[in-house]
Structure formats: C-alpha cells, structure tokens
Motif scaffolding. Structure first.
Motif, short mmCIF file in Angstrom:
data_model
loop_
_atom_site.label_atom_id
_atom_site.label_comp_id
_atom_site.label_asym_id
_atom_site.label_seq_id
_atom_site.Cartn_x
_atom_site.Cartn_y
_atom_site.Cartn_z
N UNK A 135 0.86 -1.20 0.00
CA UNK A 135 0.00 0.00 0.00
C UNK A 135 0.89 1.24 0.00
N UNK A 136 1.82 1.25 -0.91
CA UNK A 136 2.79 2.35 -1.00
C UNK A 136 2.98 2.78 -2.45
N UNK A 181 7.88 4.63 -0.77
CA UNK A 181 8.49 5.41 0.30
C UNK A 181 7.57 5.69 1.48
N UNK A 182 6.26 5.73 1.22
CA UNK A 182 5.30 6.10 2.26
C UNK A 182 4.13 5.13 2.25
N UNK A 183 3.77 4.62 3.41
CA UNK A 183 2.56 3.80 3.54
C UNK A 183 1.34 4.71 3.47
N UNK A 184 0.41 4.34 2.57
CA UNK A 184 -0.86 5.06 2.46
C UNK A 184 -1.92 4.04 2.08
N UNK A 279 8.97 1.47 5.89
CA UNK A 279 8.72 2.89 6.07
C UNK A 279 7.45 3.19 6.87
N UNK A 280 6.87 2.17 7.49
CA UNK A 280 5.70 2.40 8.32
C UNK A 280 6.08 3.13 9.59
N UNK A 281 5.24 4.09 10.01
CA UNK A 281 5.48 4.85 11.23
C UNK A 281 4.33 4.62 12.20
N UNK A 282 4.65 4.63 13.47
CA UNK A 282 3.64 4.40 14.50
C UNK A 282 2.48 5.37 14.34
N UNK A 283 1.27 4.84 14.49
CA UNK A 283 0.08 5.66 14.43
C UNK A 283 -0.54 5.79 13.06
N UNK A 286 -4.00 0.79 12.46
CA UNK A 286 -4.21 0.02 13.68
C UNK A 286 -3.29 -1.18 13.79
N UNK A 287 -2.59 -1.53 12.74
CA UNK A 287 -1.61 -2.60 12.76
C UNK A 287 -0.53 -2.27 11.74
N UNK A 288 0.49 -3.10 11.67
CA UNK A 288 1.64 -2.83 10.82
C UNK A 288 1.44 -3.52 9.48
N UNK A 289 1.58 -2.81 8.35
CA UNK A 289 1.41 -3.47 7.05
C UNK A 289 2.59 -4.36 6.71
N UNK A 290 2.25 -5.55 6.22
CA UNK A 290 3.22 -6.43 5.59
C UNK A 290 2.92 -6.47 4.11
N UNK A 291 3.06 -7.65 3.50
CA UNK A 291 2.72 -7.81 2.09
C UNK A 291 1.24 -8.10 1.91
N UNK A 292 0.41 -7.08 2.11
CA UNK A 292 -1.05 -7.17 2.02
C UNK A 292 -1.65 -8.02 3.14
N UNK A 293 -0.91 -8.15 4.23
CA UNK A 293 -1.41 -8.68 5.50
C UNK A 293 -1.05 -7.67 6.57
#
Length: 364
Positions: A135-136, A181-184, A279-283, A286-293
């Motif tokens: 999701x980047x 570079x950025x999770x969105x 490149x995921x940042x806290x907040x 609600x969870x940390x992105x992996x490869x679409x999990x």
C-alpha cells in the motif's frame, strides 16, 4: 530377528501421536474448553445488543482452530456455518494469497514494474508490484468511508464514477509522492493488483484462477468473489466465505503455505507477507502493514499494536470488525465476523481473551 525390528511399531505409534490434522470436507474437532476464560471471551464477543441504536459489539461468527482442529464455534443473528459472509478488506489478503500461487508458478517478480502487467500504469513507471502490496503506490488516494463520502476515493471507486472499472479509475490518480516510500492505505492499490493478475495468469484463466489456484485445493466449495463491470475481481472488498472456509486459508498461512504434503504457496512468499514495511510509522494504522497482510510487529521493535498477543501474530482485517487472526507460536487460527459500525471492537481485547482461553492448551 534383529532387536531393531521391535522398535518400529513404537516409532510408528510415536509419529502417529504427533501427526498433523487437516480438514477434509469437515474440520476435525476437539472438545471445546470450558471455564472462566471461555466465559470472558464470550462476554466480550457476544454481549447483549441494542438493536435500536445498533451500537456496541456485534459478532456474527467466532471460530477457533487449534493445531488443525476446530475447538470453538459460535454464530449469531442470521449467520450460520453455511453462510458466506462478506469479508470486506480481508479480500485484500485473500488476493495476496492467490498471488502467492502465481508467484510459485514463477509468473512474476515482486520488483517487476506494475505497468508490465497493467499498462494503464505506464504513467507511473517507477511503481512496482511490491509497492502495491505494501500500500505504498504513491498515488493521491483518500481511504475515507461513510464519515467523509464526498472526499473519499474508495467510495467513488466502489459506488459511483469508478465502479465500472475500479483499477482503471485508480490508475488515473496523480502521484502524491514517489512509490515505495510512504505507507498510504489504499483499496485502489489492491484493485490495481487485481487488474494486473489478469495479465499475470492470462485472461483465459483469470475468471477461474482464485478457485483453481487456491479455493479448490483447500476444499473451499462456496466462495463468491464479485467482479466489476470490466470483469476484474474487486480484490479490495467483495469476497464472501464461510467462517470455516476462511479458517482453511488461515491454516494454510499458519503452516507457511503448506497444505498437507503440498507446498501450495512458497515459504518465501509467506515470509514476504509477514515482513513489515520498512517505512511504516507508529500511528499510521491500527496494525503494521506487511505484504497485504497486517502484522503485530514492525521494523521498530517498540511498535507492538496488539500488546497482549504474541509478536508473530498476523491478520487479515476488514471493515466493521472482520478478522482472520493467525498466531503460529500458539498454533491458533481465529475467524471473527461482525458488524461493528461504531468502532467499539478492539482486536487486542479479543486476542488477549482468546489466548487465555486456548493458547495454554496447545501441545508442543
């Protein structure tokens, strides 16, 4: 006769005692635990409902698989064991699992340009498939739902001007930044992957591919996956599975892509699914992105979204409280369907209670 021959029956008995359980047409079962921990779980998952305001936690289905055996199952409302439930964004992780089979067939590489398989993305030449799985994409996308419908890219994609060709609609968006570079979080990224899959496996195989590649080998007989008017699967949102069938996908992932004696999905692909996006940042979610999990750990060890669940917990999550939790260290797969429209449901709360009820009883 050699004395060694007498050891063979004992060896076979020992191996049989630790044989893995796998579902055939039905799940193998084990007795449901009883006691205060189960009561605490049910008090949280199935509280009395206020049907007037529709507020509060509403669980439609809760199912627990422990070490390959069905140990808990409860339904509410119109949902039954035979009901294919709308999974919402669990569909995204299902799509990634289908891609895992194609990856094992060596049909693509993660660093391939997305435009190689979905030409409308040629205006974004630096965008790779891996970026979409994280999701980047870098595309200018607003993942707002009913609370901001006029500004929502996803509402427009699913219900108005983008609904006939969802991947095409997403590809028309401008870049908001460089890809990777950025999770969105973006349902559009998922539908771009669904569009790319058509060329990855070939148009002739595409309409049946989720079934021939994944559902049929797992014994899933009643799945539905809607397409848009262009014939592309709505990979972001519109897969329907029973709780028991979704648990089959969970067991596949809990056992690193293996189904029985067959490595259906390469372990390398499952490792990618479970690797946190750097490149995921806290907040940010609600969870940390992996490869679409979604993961319970990040590159930064201080980020632990579900503190009362083991760090190796990962999940497929969907709107209004849909969840498939996988806890390899506890040999648990948990399916939870719901209709929580006020956002009161908490993943950590259910996971904490489920661990108390089931994890301590797993055999080494």
């Amino acid at each position: 006769m050699s004395k060694g021959w007498f050891l063979i029956p004992l060896l076979l008995l020992t191996l049989g005692a630790h044989a893995e359980d796998w579902p055939s047409e039905q799940w193998p079962t084990a007795p449901t635990p009883t006691g205060p921990a189960i009561e605490a779980l049910e008090q949280y998952a199935f509280p009395p409902r206020d049907d007037v305001t529709r507020r509060g936690i509403r669980t439609d289905a809760l199912l627990v698989i422990r070490d390959g055996r069905l140990v808990y199952e409860r339904y509410a409302g119109p949902t039954t064991a035979q009901t294919p439930h709308l999974t919402w964004s669990i569909s995204k992780s299902l799509l990634a699992t289908v891609f895992g089979v194609a990856y094992g067939e060596k049909r693509f590489a993660l660093d391939d340009p997305a435009a190689k398989y979905y030409p409308p993305l040629s205006r974004h030449p630096g965008l790779t498939l891996a970026d979409l799985f994280h999701w980047a994409s870098g595309l200018d996308w607003q993942e707002d739902y009913e609370y901001a419908p006029l500004n929502s890219s996803v509402v427009a994609m699913l219900y108005t001007r983008g609904r006939r060709d969802m991947a095409g609609f997403t590809a028309e968006h401008e870049s908001a930044g460089p890809p990777g570079q950025v999770f969105r979080y973006s349902s559009g990224d998922s539908n771009l992957l669904a569009g790319a899959l058509k060329n990855i496996v070939g148009p002739a195989r595409y309409s049946d591919y989720p079934w021939t590649a994944l559902f049929d080998p797992l014994g899933i007989r009643h799945a539905t996956w809607e397409t848009d008017a262009s014939g592309t699967f709505v990979g972001s949102s519109y897969a329907y599975l029973t709780a028991r069938d979704l648990a089959r996908v969970g067991l596949l992932m809990q056992r690193d892509g293996r189904w029985g004696q067959r490595q259906l999905i390469p372990r390398e692909w499952v490792a990618f699914n479970r690797e946190p996006f750097a490149h995921f940042q806290a907040g940010q979610d609600e969870a940390v992105p992996g490869g679409h999990w979604w993961l319970n750990r990040a590159v930064d060890p201080a980020i632990h979204p579900w503190p009362d669940a083991p760090p190796d917990t990962f999940a497929a999550l969907g709107h209004w409280g849909q969840a498939l939790y996988i806890i390899p260290s506890a040999k648990l797969v948990i399916v939870r369907y719901g209709d929580d429209r006020d956002g009161s449901y908490r993943h950590n709360e259910l996971l904490e209670r489920a661990m108390a009820a089931f994890a301590a009883k797993v055999q080494p």
